[in-house]
Design a protein around this motif. Structure first.
Motif, PDB file in Angstrom:
ATOM      1  N   ARG A  37       0.843  -1.187   0.000  1.00  0.00           N
ATOM      2  CA  ARG A  37       0.000   0.000   0.000  1.00  0.00           C
ATOM      3  C   ARG A  37       0.885   1.246   0.000  1.00  0.00           C
ATOM      4  O   ARG A  37       1.767   1.373   0.849  1.00  0.00           O
ATOM      5  CB  ARG A  37      -0.897   0.000   1.234  1.00  0.00           C
ATOM      6  CG  ARG A  37      -1.918   1.148   1.278  1.00  0.00           C
ATOM      7  CD  ARG A  37      -2.731   1.068   2.571  1.00  0.00           C
ATOM      8  NE  ARG A  37      -3.413  -0.186   2.689  1.00  0.00           N
ATOM      9  CZ  ARG A  37      -4.628  -0.439   2.185  1.00  0.00           C
ATOM     10  NH1 ARG A  37      -5.276   0.518   1.550  1.00  0.00           N
ATOM     11  NH2 ARG A  37      -5.180  -1.619   2.326  1.00  0.00           N
ATOM     12  N   ILE A  38       0.663   2.136  -0.966  1.00  0.00           N
ATOM     13  CA  ILE A  38       1.464   3.354  -1.056  1.00  0.00           C
ATOM     14  C   ILE A  38       0.564   4.586  -0.949  1.00  0.00           C
ATOM     15  O   ILE A  38      -0.592   4.570  -1.363  1.00  0.00           O
ATOM     16  CB  ILE A  38       2.287   3.422  -2.354  1.00  0.00           C
ATOM     17  CG1 ILE A  38       1.379   3.376  -3.590  1.00  0.00           C
ATOM     18  CG2 ILE A  38       3.337   2.318  -2.394  1.00  0.00           C
ATOM     19  CD1 ILE A  38       2.111   3.586  -4.908  1.00  0.00           C
ATOM     20  N   THR A  40       0.810   8.733  -1.932  1.00  0.00           N
ATOM     21  CA  THR A  40       1.575   9.748  -2.643  1.00  0.00           C
ATOM     22  C   THR A  40       1.106  11.140  -2.233  1.00  0.00           C
ATOM     23  O   THR A  40      -0.050  11.332  -1.852  1.00  0.00           O
ATOM     24  CB  THR A  40       1.432   9.605  -4.176  1.00  0.00           C
ATOM     25  OG1 THR A  40       0.044   9.702  -4.544  1.00  0.00           O
ATOM     26  CG2 THR A  40       2.002   8.283  -4.649  1.00  0.00           C
ATOM     27  N   ALA A  57      -0.172   2.889   5.275  1.00  0.00           N
ATOM     28  CA  ALA A  57       0.745   2.806   4.139  1.00  0.00           C
ATOM     29  C   ALA A  57       2.023   2.074   4.512  1.00  0.00           C
ATOM     30  O   ALA A  57       2.516   2.172   5.641  1.00  0.00           O
ATOM     31  CB  ALA A  57       1.081   4.212   3.646  1.00  0.00           C
ATOM     32  N   GLN A 227       0.774  11.955  -8.565  1.00  0.00           N
ATOM     33  CA  GLN A 227      -0.450  11.153  -8.699  1.00  0.00           C
ATOM     34  C   GLN A 227      -0.319  10.157  -9.843  1.00  0.00           C
ATOM     35  O   GLN A 227      -0.691   8.981  -9.705  1.00  0.00           O
ATOM     36  CB  GLN A 227      -1.654  12.049  -8.975  1.00  0.00           C
ATOM     37  CG  GLN A 227      -2.094  12.910  -7.825  1.00  0.00           C
ATOM     38  CD  GLN A 227      -3.358  13.677  -8.164  1.00  0.00           C
ATOM     39  OE1 GLN A 227      -4.411  13.090  -8.369  1.00  0.00           O
ATOM     40  NE2 GLN A 227      -3.252  14.995  -8.224  1.00  0.00           N
ATOM     41  N   GLY A 230       2.008   7.316  -8.854  1.00  0.00           N
ATOM     42  CA  GLY A 230       1.356   6.368  -7.958  1.00  0.00           C
ATOM     43  C   GLY A 230       0.364   5.482  -8.685  1.00  0.00           C
ATOM     44  O   GLY A 230       0.310   4.258  -8.447  1.00  0.00           O
ATOM     45  N   GLN A 231      -0.416   6.070  -9.598  1.00  0.00           N
ATOM     46  CA  GLN A 231      -1.385   5.285 -10.354  1.00  0.00           C
ATOM     47  C   GLN A 231      -0.685   4.294 -11.275  1.00  0.00           C
ATOM     48  O   GLN A 231      -1.144   3.153 -11.449  1.00  0.00           O
ATOM     49  CB  GLN A 231      -2.294   6.216 -11.163  1.00  0.00           C
ATOM     50  CG  GLN A 231      -3.453   5.521 -11.850  1.00  0.00           C
ATOM     51  CD  GLN A 231      -4.364   4.800 -10.870  1.00  0.00           C
ATOM     52  OE1 GLN A 231      -4.561   5.241  -9.745  1.00  0.00           O
ATOM     53  NE2 GLN A 231      -4.897   3.664 -11.296  1.00  0.00           N
ATOM     54  N   ALA A 234       0.415   1.425  -9.158  1.00  0.00           N
ATOM     55  CA  ALA A 234      -0.742   0.628  -8.758  1.00  0.00           C
ATOM     56  C   ALA A 234      -1.167  -0.316  -9.878  1.00  0.00           C
ATOM     57  O   ALA A 234      -1.462  -1.503  -9.642  1.00  0.00           O
ATOM     58  CB  ALA A 234      -1.894   1.545  -8.364  1.00  0.00           C
ATOM     59  N   LEU A 239      -0.522  -2.539  -6.595  1.00  0.00           N
ATOM     60  CA  LEU A 239      -0.433  -1.902  -5.282  1.00  0.00           C
ATOM     61  C   LEU A 239      -1.691  -1.080  -5.012  1.00  0.00           C
ATOM     62  O   LEU A 239      -2.291  -0.529  -5.933  1.00  0.00           O
ATOM     63  CB  LEU A 239       0.784  -0.986  -5.211  1.00  0.00           C
ATOM     64  CG  LEU A 239       2.147  -1.626  -5.451  1.00  0.00           C
ATOM     65  CD1 LEU A 239       3.232  -0.550  -5.488  1.00  0.00           C
ATOM     66  CD2 LEU A 239       2.462  -2.665  -4.388  1.00  0.00           C
ATOM     67  N   HIS A 241      -3.229   2.339  -3.854  1.00  0.00           N
ATOM     68  CA  HIS A 241      -2.659   3.680  -3.943  1.00  0.00           C
ATOM     69  C   HIS A 241      -3.659   4.721  -3.476  1.00  0.00           C
ATOM     70  O   HIS A 241      -4.819   4.709  -3.881  1.00  0.00           O
ATOM     71  CB  HIS A 241      -2.249   3.991  -5.390  1.00  0.00           C
ATOM     72  CG  HIS A 241      -1.917   5.422  -5.635  1.00  0.00           C
ATOM     73  ND1 HIS A 241      -2.475   6.168  -6.652  1.00  0.00           N
ATOM     74  CD2 HIS A 241      -1.094   6.277  -4.972  1.00  0.00           C
ATOM     75  CE1 HIS A 241      -1.995   7.392  -6.623  1.00  0.00           C
ATOM     76  NE2 HIS A 241      -1.161   7.494  -5.609  1.00  0.00           N
ATOM     77  N   HIS A 242      -3.188   5.649  -2.619  1.00  0.00           N
ATOM     78  CA  HIS A 242      -3.986   6.791  -2.179  1.00  0.00           C
ATOM     79  C   HIS A 242      -3.161   8.052  -2.383  1.00  0.00           C
ATOM     80  O   HIS A 242      -2.038   8.147  -1.876  1.00  0.00           O
ATOM     81  CB  HIS A 242      -4.367   6.674  -0.695  1.00  0.00           C
ATOM     82  CG  HIS A 242      -5.236   5.514  -0.384  1.00  0.00           C
ATOM     83  ND1 HIS A 242      -6.603   5.545  -0.482  1.00  0.00           N
ATOM     84  CD2 HIS A 242      -4.916   4.253   0.033  1.00  0.00           C
ATOM     85  CE1 HIS A 242      -7.095   4.375  -0.137  1.00  0.00           C
ATOM     86  NE2 HIS A 242      -6.099   3.578   0.166  1.00  0.00           N
TER      87      HIS A 242
END
Length: 250
Positions: A37-38, A40, A57, A227, A230-231, A234, A239, A241-242
């Protein structure tokens, strides 16, 4: 995936060894080895770290991390609080500064172009950090129309130095604190230059050159690269991602 695998992948994808930067790029604080879990965010503020803890995270990825050139090396005050929180919760911190600005698809300049519907045509400046192109919408003709578009897309009105009735031809841009690249944008043939911040000399150079300058916000222009990164991670590695947007008026 493992922390080492993620680090190696990002080092290659973002070509971190290419750049002379003001901070270390890559893993800045080691946490747990397995990452599922990440979170950003633009800057590794205490508020972002606290939100990442709440979201459970394993790693945090940011554009603005720690250990900047010339900063106090002592682990005291706010630096101590931030590092203590990361270490207590075994969370890794990854930071990518110039490499995230530069990436052709995931980078801040590329993502800002997508947000503002700009078509890149060339690069300029050291390491080709600046971008220059035209508006995708041919009906966008004046600087005032560009201001309105930026306000609608970024959620804040940019500071304009120039005439809103001036016609838009070539548009140059570089996110963040890139106001000192205005002279290079002028040399590249820009009629408008937009960045994040502005400084006192920028005003005079814009007025004297006739090139309109738009200060759109450091944070506001650099929300999109991290963003996208991170996407991308994911989707590629499965993963969670938030993205956490800690508001910053600068």
């Amino acid at each position: 995936m493992t922390r080492a695998k993620l680090s190696d992948y990002l080092a290659e994808e973002l070509q971190i060894n290419r750049f002379r930067d003001y901070c270390p790029n890559g893993v800045q604080v080691e946490g747990r080895e397995q990452i599922k879990r990440i979170v950003t965010g633009v800057t590794a503020s205490l508020a972002l770290l606290e939100k990442a803890v709440h979201l459970k995270a394993d790693a945090i990825l940011v554009h603005h991390g720690y250990f900047w050139r010339g900063e106090d090396m002592r682990v005291i005050g706010q630096k101590h609080k931030r590092l203590k929180l990361l270490l207590e919760h075994d969370i890794s911190l990854f930071a990518y500064h110039f490499p995230l600005d530069m990436h052709a698809q995931l980078g801040n300049n590329a993502q800002l172009a997508q947000q503002l519907s700009l078509l890149p045509k060339a690069r300029f400046g050291e390491d080709d950090l600046g971008w220059i192109g035209i508006a995708e919408d041919a009906s966008l003709r004046t600087v005032g129309q560009l201001v309105a578009q930026i306000e609608a897309r970024l959620g804040r009105k940019p500071l304009l130095i120039g005439d809103p009735e001036q016609l838009v031809a070539k548009i140059a841009w570089c996110t963040g604190a890139a106001q000192n690249m205005l002279d290079q944008a002028i040399s590249a043939g820009a009629s408008v230059y937009l960045s994040g911040e502005i400084s006192e000399p920028t005003v005079h150079l814009a007025r004297e050159s006739g090139v309109a300058y738009l200060a759109c916000g450091h944070h506001a222009t650099e929300r999109y690269g991290i963003q996208a990164l991170g996407q991308h991670l994911a989707e590629k590695f499965g993963l969670a991602h938030h993205f956490v947007d800690i508001d910053n008026p600068v």
